[in-house]
Design a protein around this motif. Structure first.
Motif, short mmCIF file in Angstrom:
data_model
loop_
_atom_site.label_atom_id
_atom_site.label_comp_id
_atom_site.label_asym_id
_atom_site.label_seq_id
_atom_site.Cartn_x
_atom_site.Cartn_y
_atom_site.Cartn_z
N VAL A 109 14.47 3.67 -6.30
CA VAL A 109 14.20 4.00 -4.90
C VAL A 109 12.75 3.64 -4.57
CG1 VAL A 109 14.10 5.83 -3.16
CG2 VAL A 109 15.89 5.86 -4.91
N GLY A 110 12.58 2.80 -3.56
CA GLY A 110 11.24 2.39 -3.14
C GLY A 110 11.06 2.62 -1.65
N PHE A 111 9.82 2.66 -1.23
CA PHE A 111 9.49 2.84 0.19
C PHE A 111 9.25 1.44 0.78
CE2 PHE A 111 7.26 4.34 3.94
CZ PHE A 111 7.86 5.57 4.19
N THR A 112 10.27 0.88 1.42
CA THR A 112 10.22 -0.53 1.79
C THR A 112 10.63 -0.75 3.25
OG1 THR A 112 12.50 -0.83 1.03
CG2 THR A 112 10.74 -1.27 -0.57
N PRO A 113 10.30 -1.92 3.81
CA PRO A 113 10.63 -2.22 5.20
C PRO A 113 11.95 -2.96 5.36
CG PRO A 113 9.09 -3.86 4.40
CD PRO A 113 9.35 -2.92 3.25
N ALA A 114 12.58 -2.75 6.49
CA ALA A 114 13.75 -3.53 6.94
C ALA A 114 13.76 -3.44 8.46
CB ALA A 114 15.03 -2.98 6.35
N ILE A 115 14.52 -4.28 9.10
CA ILE A 115 14.59 -4.25 10.55
C ILE A 115 14.82 -2.83 11.05
CG2 ILE A 115 17.03 -4.89 10.51
CD1 ILE A 115 16.59 -6.28 13.23
N SER A 116 14.07 -2.40 12.04
CA SER A 116 14.18 -1.03 12.52
C SER A 116 15.43 -0.85 13.37
CB SER A 116 12.95 -0.66 13.35
OG SER A 116 12.97 -1.38 14.59
N LEU A 170 -2.30 1.78 11.12
CA LEU A 170 -1.93 2.63 9.99
C LEU A 170 -3.18 2.90 9.15
CD1 LEU A 170 1.20 0.59 8.79
CD2 LEU A 170 1.26 2.67 10.17
N ILE A 171 -3.28 4.12 8.66
CA ILE A 171 -4.32 4.47 7.71
C ILE A 171 -3.62 5.11 6.51
CG2 ILE A 171 -6.47 5.72 7.29
CD1 ILE A 171 -6.79 5.97 10.33
N HIS A 172 -3.82 4.55 5.34
CA HIS A 172 -3.19 5.07 4.13
C HIS A 172 -4.07 6.14 3.51
CE1 HIS A 172 -0.01 1.96 3.96
NE2 HIS A 172 -0.91 1.24 4.61
N ARG A 184 0.82 -1.21 0.00
CA ARG A 184 0.00 0.00 0.00
C ARG A 184 0.85 1.26 0.00
NH1 ARG A 184 -4.29 -2.30 4.45
NH2 ARG A 184 -5.54 -3.58 3.01
N CYS A 185 2.04 1.18 0.56
CA CYS A 185 2.92 2.35 0.55
C CYS A 185 3.36 2.71 -0.87
CB CYS A 185 4.14 2.12 1.45
SG CYS A 185 3.80 2.27 3.21
N TRP A 186 3.28 1.74 -1.78
CA TRP A 186 3.59 2.03 -3.18
C TRP A 186 2.41 2.73 -3.86
CZ3 TRP A 186 5.47 -3.66 -4.24
CH2 TRP A 186 6.71 -3.85 -3.61
#
Length: 414
Positions: free
Chosen positions: A303-310, A231-233, A128-130
């Protein structure tokens, strides 16, 4: 089971509940009785629970409260630990109540639900962040401690009119709390974190306080909730700002409050430039979402908006590794060291290695540094130079590549 009992509760249900509690393990409650001690008189203890629940005379004992560090590493949270017997009784109620409410829950509610997981929540958030440029990240201040009992029971009655279930849920809500000094305190609101039935009750409360409200008033905006984190997109910054105020009013009506420091509006455009008061990253379920370099299926970088360990999760893991004091444990063999550490390492890999494993591999390399220090201390004949211990550990890794769980992902020496 006998017809003279006020409520029809099966003995088999009590036995099945005991099996679940035994497999989940857990600490002793206010009575100090462990699972092993409870099992010594299993038949008598289970009969007592069944007899009292069936007769309407079961009263939950106080809940023992302990303080445990928060995952973020800042501060502590209180965890309620019921007695073993009370956990069995709660499991009886859970197994009856869960099938009644589960079909009503929102598909994007992921916390403490059968067939749902944190990884699913992270995956759907990444997707959804994409698609959406903005996110309203929110956290409810002390949700478990502030759930209103009257509103909670109102929600429960929507799904069941079972008299024994209503009776015992209300008693569990009101069960007193024993603090760490042994003082009993009445509970006027909230559900104890750590109770067997508490996750279902909190999910049910949030279903009406948030999930269903969003479906009714903002069906066009996708949500993702895991317990009290959500979260609300949104499509625009202004939409997120208005929704934040609207959500605060809604939760206030439900006698809850947004956490002012953990609720924020985030810009999810990978290369978008915004003013300094708008965040461009957020943490969710131990992962951090932010702009990163990503390789496409065609091999091209973008460049993407992606997750990784915080960073907070990585810091907590490093702190745990340091707490082992491996360099002092020179009396044990490397095989014993691996047997002790591998279950913990596998758990980390399974959770934090799911998305962007290369970021998590840095933690695994840090663990190898600590193992190398262990070799130096254990085998002093290698001297203070790094080369010899590294060669020795490299030879072990070559001979026994699966000795440590993480060596399958990060080859030593790396």
């Amino acid at each position: 089971m006998t017809s003279t009992k006020q409520f029809c509760i099966s003995k088999n249900a009590v036995m099945d509940s005991w099996r679940c509690i035994r497999s989940n393990k857990g600490s002793a409650g206010v009575d100090g009785e462990s699972i092993e001690e409870f099992e010594k008189d299993l038949k008598g203890n289970l009969y007592k629970i069944w007899n009292r629940m069936s007769s309407g005379t079961y009263f939950p004992p106080p809940v023992r409260t302990v303080s445990i560090p928060k995952k973020s590493g800042t501060g502590k949270r209180k965890l309620g630990i019921p007695t073993v017997g009370d956990r069995v009784a709660q499991m009886v109620a859970k197994q009856y109540f869960e099938p009644l409410v589960e079909p009503s829950f929102h598909p994007n509610s992921y916390g403490y639900r059968p067939g749902k997981s944190a990884h699913q929540a992270i995956a759907v958030t990444r997707e959804r962040c994409w698609k959406f440029g903005w996110v309203l990240e929110f956290d409810i201040r002390g949700m478990f401690d502030n759930i209103d009992h009257e509103l909670m029971m109102k929600a429960v009655r929507v799904h069941t009119d079972c008299k024994w279930l209503l009776l015992y849920i209300e008693r569990w809500l009101k069960a007193p709390i024993m603090d760490e000094n042994g003082k009993l305190n009445p509970r006027t609101c909230g559900v104890p974190q750590g109770g067997v039935i508490s996750p279902i009750l909190s999910n049910l409360f949030m279903h009406y306080a948030f999930d269903k409200w969003m479906t009714t008033h903002h069906p066009e905006l996708p949500i993702c909730r895991y317990a009290d984190d959500g979260l609300i997109h949104c499509r625009t910054k202004q939409e997120a700002i208005c929704l934040k105020a609207e959500l605060a009013r809604r939760l206030h009506l439900c006698k809850l409050e947004l956490h002012p420091d953990k609720t924020k509006i985030v810009n999810c455009h990978p290369t978008g430039s915004v003013s300094g008061d708008i965040a461009t990253k957020f943490d969710f379920l131990g992962y951090q979402f932010r702009p990163r370099s990503v390789r496409s299926k065609m091999g091209k970088m973008f460049v993407g908006f992606t997750p990784a360990i915080s960073p907070a999760s990585a810091s907590a893991i490093r702190k745990t590794i340091r707490s082992w004091h491996l360099s002092r444990r020179t009396s044990i063999r490397i095989e014993d060291l691996a047997e002790w550490l591998n279950p913990i390492i596998r758990g980390w890999i399974q959770y934090y290695g799911k998305f962007n494993r290369s970021a998590f591999n840095k933690i695994l390399r840090y663990l190898d540094v600590k193992l190398l220090n262990w070799v130096k201390r254990k085998y002093k004949k290698h001297g203070k130079y790094t080369k010899r211990p590294k060669e020795w550990l490299g030879k072990v890794a070559s001979t026994l590549p699966n000795l440590f769980a993480h060596w399958a992902y990060v080859r030593f020496p790396s």
